[in-house]
Motif scaffolding. Structure first.
Motif, PDB file in Angstrom:
ATOM      1  N   LEU A   2      36.292  40.343  23.142  1.00 54.72           N
ATOM      2  CA  LEU A   2      36.439  39.040  23.771  1.00 54.72           C
ATOM      3  C   LEU A   2      35.834  39.094  25.160  1.00 54.72           C
ATOM      4  O   LEU A   2      36.083  40.041  25.904  1.00 54.72           O
ATOM      5  CB  LEU A   2      37.919  38.658  23.911  1.00 54.72           C
ATOM      6  CG  LEU A   2      38.793  38.637  22.670  1.00 54.72           C
ATOM      7  CD1 LEU A   2      40.223  38.274  23.044  1.00 54.72           C
ATOM      8  CD2 LEU A   2      38.250  37.680  21.641  1.00 54.72           C
ATOM      9  N   SER A   3      35.049  38.094  25.518  1.00 61.07           N
ATOM     10  CA  SER A   3      34.624  37.925  26.898  1.00 61.07           C
ATOM     11  C   SER A   3      35.556  36.896  27.504  1.00 61.07           C
ATOM     12  O   SER A   3      35.680  35.780  26.994  1.00 61.07           O
ATOM     13  CB  SER A   3      33.185  37.424  26.996  1.00 61.07           C
ATOM     14  OG  SER A   3      32.291  38.441  26.667  1.00 61.07           O
ATOM     15  N   VAL A   4      36.215  37.288  28.592  1.00 57.96           N
ATOM     16  CA  VAL A   4      37.197  36.441  29.250  1.00 57.96           C
ATOM     17  C   VAL A   4      36.763  36.204  30.684  1.00 57.96           C
ATOM     18  O   VAL A   4      36.380  37.150  31.382  1.00 57.96           O
ATOM     19  CB  VAL A   4      38.598  37.117  29.229  1.00 57.96           C
ATOM     20  CG1 VAL A   4      39.628  36.256  29.929  1.00 57.96           C
ATOM     21  CG2 VAL A   4      39.014  37.422  27.799  1.00 57.96           C
ATOM     22  N   ILE A   5      36.817  34.940  31.129  1.00 68.28           N
ATOM     23  CA  ILE A   5      36.511  34.628  32.520  1.00 68.28           C
ATOM     24  C   ILE A   5      37.773  34.123  33.197  1.00 68.28           C
ATOM     25  O   ILE A   5      38.672  33.579  32.554  1.00 68.28           O
ATOM     26  CB  ILE A   5      35.380  33.582  32.659  1.00 68.28           C
ATOM     27  CG1 ILE A   5      35.734  32.276  31.949  1.00 68.28           C
ATOM     28  CG2 ILE A   5      34.060  34.164  32.160  1.00 68.28           C
ATOM     29  CD1 ILE A   5      34.760  31.141  32.220  1.00 68.28           C
ATOM     30  N   ALA A   6      37.819  34.321  34.522  1.00 64.51           N
ATOM     31  CA  ALA A   6      38.965  33.868  35.311  1.00 64.51           C
ATOM     32  C   ALA A   6      38.511  33.577  36.736  1.00 64.51           C
ATOM     33  O   ALA A   6      37.480  34.085  37.188  1.00 64.51           O
ATOM     34  CB  ALA A   6      40.064  34.934  35.310  1.00 64.51           C
ATOM     35  N   ARG A   7      39.287  32.758  37.416  1.00 62.63           N
ATOM     36  CA  ARG A   7      38.942  32.414  38.801  1.00 62.63           C
ATOM     37  C   ARG A   7      39.058  33.620  39.724  1.00 62.63           C
ATOM     38  O   ARG A   7      38.257  33.795  40.634  1.00 62.63           O
ATOM     39  CB  ARG A   7      39.839  31.275  39.292  1.00 62.63           C
ATOM     40  CG  ARG A   7      39.544  29.944  38.603  1.00 62.63           C
ATOM     41  CD  ARG A   7      40.389  28.810  39.158  1.00 62.63           C
ATOM     42  NE  ARG A   7      41.818  29.036  38.986  1.00 62.63           N
ATOM     43  CZ  ARG A   7      42.502  28.771  37.870  1.00 62.63           C
ATOM     44  NH1 ARG A   7      41.887  28.271  36.822  1.00 62.63           N
ATOM     45  NH2 ARG A   7      43.793  29.001  37.804  1.00 62.63           N
ATOM     46  N   ASP A   8      40.073  34.437  39.504  1.00 62.78           N
ATOM     47  CA  ASP A   8      40.314  35.626  40.327  1.00 62.78           C
ATOM     48  C   ASP A   8      41.193  36.577  39.512  1.00 62.78           C
ATOM     49  O   ASP A   8      41.553  36.276  38.373  1.00 62.78           O
ATOM     50  CB  ASP A   8      40.970  35.259  41.663  1.00 62.78           C
ATOM     51  CG  ASP A   8      42.193  34.379  41.501  1.00 62.78           C
ATOM     52  OD1 ASP A   8      42.941  34.550  40.501  1.00 62.78           O
ATOM     53  OD2 ASP A   8      42.418  33.504  42.351  1.00 62.78           O
ATOM     54  N   MET A   9      41.575  37.697  40.103  1.00 62.38           N
ATOM     55  CA  MET A   9      42.356  38.682  39.357  1.00 62.38           C
ATOM     56  C   MET A   9      43.752  38.158  39.013  1.00 62.38           C
ATOM     57  O   MET A   9      44.279  38.464  37.943  1.00 62.38           O
ATOM     58  CB  MET A   9      42.458  39.997  40.138  1.00 62.38           C
ATOM     59  CG  MET A   9      41.165  40.808  40.090  1.00 62.38           C
ATOM     60  SD  MET A   9      40.570  41.136  38.404  1.00 62.38           S
ATOM     61  CE  MET A   9      41.848  42.208  37.782  1.00 62.38           C
ATOM     62  N   ALA A  10      44.343  37.370  39.883  1.00 62.23           N
ATOM     63  CA  ALA A  10      45.660  36.804  39.581  1.00 62.23           C
ATOM     64  C   ALA A  10      45.575  35.877  38.364  1.00 62.23           C
ATOM     65  O   ALA A  10      46.433  35.927  37.481  1.00 62.23           O
ATOM     66  CB  ALA A  10      46.212  36.057  40.791  1.00 62.23           C
TER      67      ALA A  10
END
Length: 151
Positions: free
Chosen positions: A107-115
């Motif tokens: 899975l490629s997962v994106i997020a705004r930041d580590m939190a």
């Protein structure tokens, strides 16, 4: 299956996907009517699957990308299908790949930041069905990304 004219059209479409039909016809050395017929045939045969917008998710504030290698419970007959169906629902999952071997899916997962990533990982990824193991790889740099074919 493809002749030289088809290859020329596809090369031009890959090189400049946002040009108008008239400009594409000129670049490919065809009349607009001939180009239209050829492009329609390429669509009908499934060679051209469609036109899409490429959105830079980093510009939209997503600064973290993680690749998750997932092992599934292979004793469950519907493990792959149920896992994939549930993973498709997670908006931050931008790509799902399946494999043969020790690793069953990526899975490629994106997020705004580590939190935000931790929130997605704990609240959505770890709740996906049939997971027996997850290995996370933090994305550092994209060295090559090119979907163009050597036509």
């Amino acid at each position: 299956m493809l002749d030289d004219t088809d290859r020329r059209i596809l090369r031009q479409m890959q090189a400049a996907p946002d040009v108008t039909g008239a400009e594409l016809a000129e670049r490919a050395g065809l009349s607009p009517a001939t180009l239209s017929r050829r492009v329609e045939r390429l669509r009908d045969t499934g060679i051209l699957r469609g036109v899409r917008a490429e959105i830079d998710w980093k510009v939209l504030g997503y600064s973290v990308e993680v690749s998750l290698r997932v092992t599934l419970d292979k004793s469950e007959p519907r493990a792959f299908d149920e896992f994939a169906a549930a993973a498709r629902v997670v908006p931050e999952v931008i790509e799902i790949q399946t494999f043969l071997g020790q690793v069953d899916a990526r899975l490629s997962v994106i997020a705004r930041d580590m939190a935000h990533y931790q929130q997605v990982y704990r609240g959505q990824i770890l709740t996906l069905p049939h997971i027996t193991d997850v290995d996370a790889l933090m994305h550092v740099a994209r060295l090559k990304t090119d979907e163009s074919l050597p036509l």
